[in-house]
Design an enzyme around this catalytic site. Structure first.
Site, mmCIF file in Angstrom:
data_model
loop_
_atom_site.group_PDB
_atom_site.id
_atom_site.type_symbol
_atom_site.label_atom_id
_atom_site.label_comp_id
_atom_site.label_asym_id
_atom_site.label_seq_id
_atom_site.Cartn_x
_atom_site.Cartn_y
_atom_site.Cartn_z
ATOM 1 C CG LEU A 136 -2.485 5.211 5.699
ATOM 2 C CD1 LEU A 136 -2.540 3.867 6.424
ATOM 3 C CD2 LEU A 136 -1.238 5.966 6.094
ATOM 4 C CE1 TYR A 165 0.415 1.855 4.236
ATOM 5 C CE2 TYR A 165 0.939 -0.464 4.456
ATOM 6 C CZ TYR A 165 0.991 0.822 4.936
ATOM 7 O OH TYR A 165 1.618 1.085 6.125
ATOM 8 C CB CYS A 166 1.401 4.110 -1.643
ATOM 9 S SG CYS A 166 0.127 4.260 -2.902
ATOM 10 C CD GLU A 167 -1.002 9.279 2.550
ATOM 11 O OE1 GLU A 167 -1.884 9.717 3.306
ATOM 12 O OE2 GLU A 167 0.061 8.807 2.955
ATOM 13 N N GLY A 184 -2.882 4.606 -3.236
ATOM 14 C CA GLY A 184 -2.977 3.407 -4.061
ATOM 15 C C GLY A 184 -2.352 3.560 -5.433
#
Length: 154
Positions: free
Chosen positions: A127, A99-101, A103
């Protein structure tokens, strides 16, 4: 009657139109079926985490990770991911949740991680979606930039 005449005379065009429409409707499902990566919702992600046997990988920068991340997540920024693949290959779990901030960075990361031969799950919405679902986030304030610069946030 004119529409029926048109469809009869241009039946191939009508078939192409219908097939392309169906492909557009089901493109994400088709893509997930033939890819070693899959997009998962926050609910599916929590099920995977609770089942265990998964590496949780945060591909944001270190400062963003320190501000909040999923529990037990490993932080490897996207720019460093290729060089860290051998380390990830040594870990035993067959599943990876990336995951990242939002997607967007995790999607190219998922494609890189697919080279490991493990099943890769990309958290849709990143996130932000996780927080919006009211799910827990851990913080590492000792690693935040404010603390490392000697400043305190009061």
């Amino acid at each position: 009657m004119e529409l029926l005449d048109f469809l009869i005379k241009n039946w191939m065009l009508a078939v192409v139109f219908v097939i392309s429409g169906v492909l557009l409707l089901f493109w994400t499902q088709i893509q997930n079926r033939f890819s070693s990566t899959s997009g998962v919702s926050t609910l599916e992600a929590t099920r995977l985490i609770n089942a265990g046997g998964i590496i949780i990988l945060d591909v944001r920068d270190a400062a963003s990770y320190a501000d909040g991340h999923l529990g037990k997540a490993i932080n490897i920024p996207l720019a460093e991911l290729r060089e860290k693949l051998p380390d990830l290959r040594k870990r035993s779990p067959k599943n990876i949740l990336v995951y990242c901030e939002r997607g967007q960075r995790s999607l190219p990361a998922a494609k890189i991680l697919a080279e490991l031969g493990k099943t890769v799950h990309n958290l849709q919405g990143g996130l932000i979606a996780w927080k919006e679902a009211g799910l827990p986030v851990e913080k590492n304030p000792e690693k935040s930039p404010e603390k490392s610069n000697g400043k305190s946030s009061k």
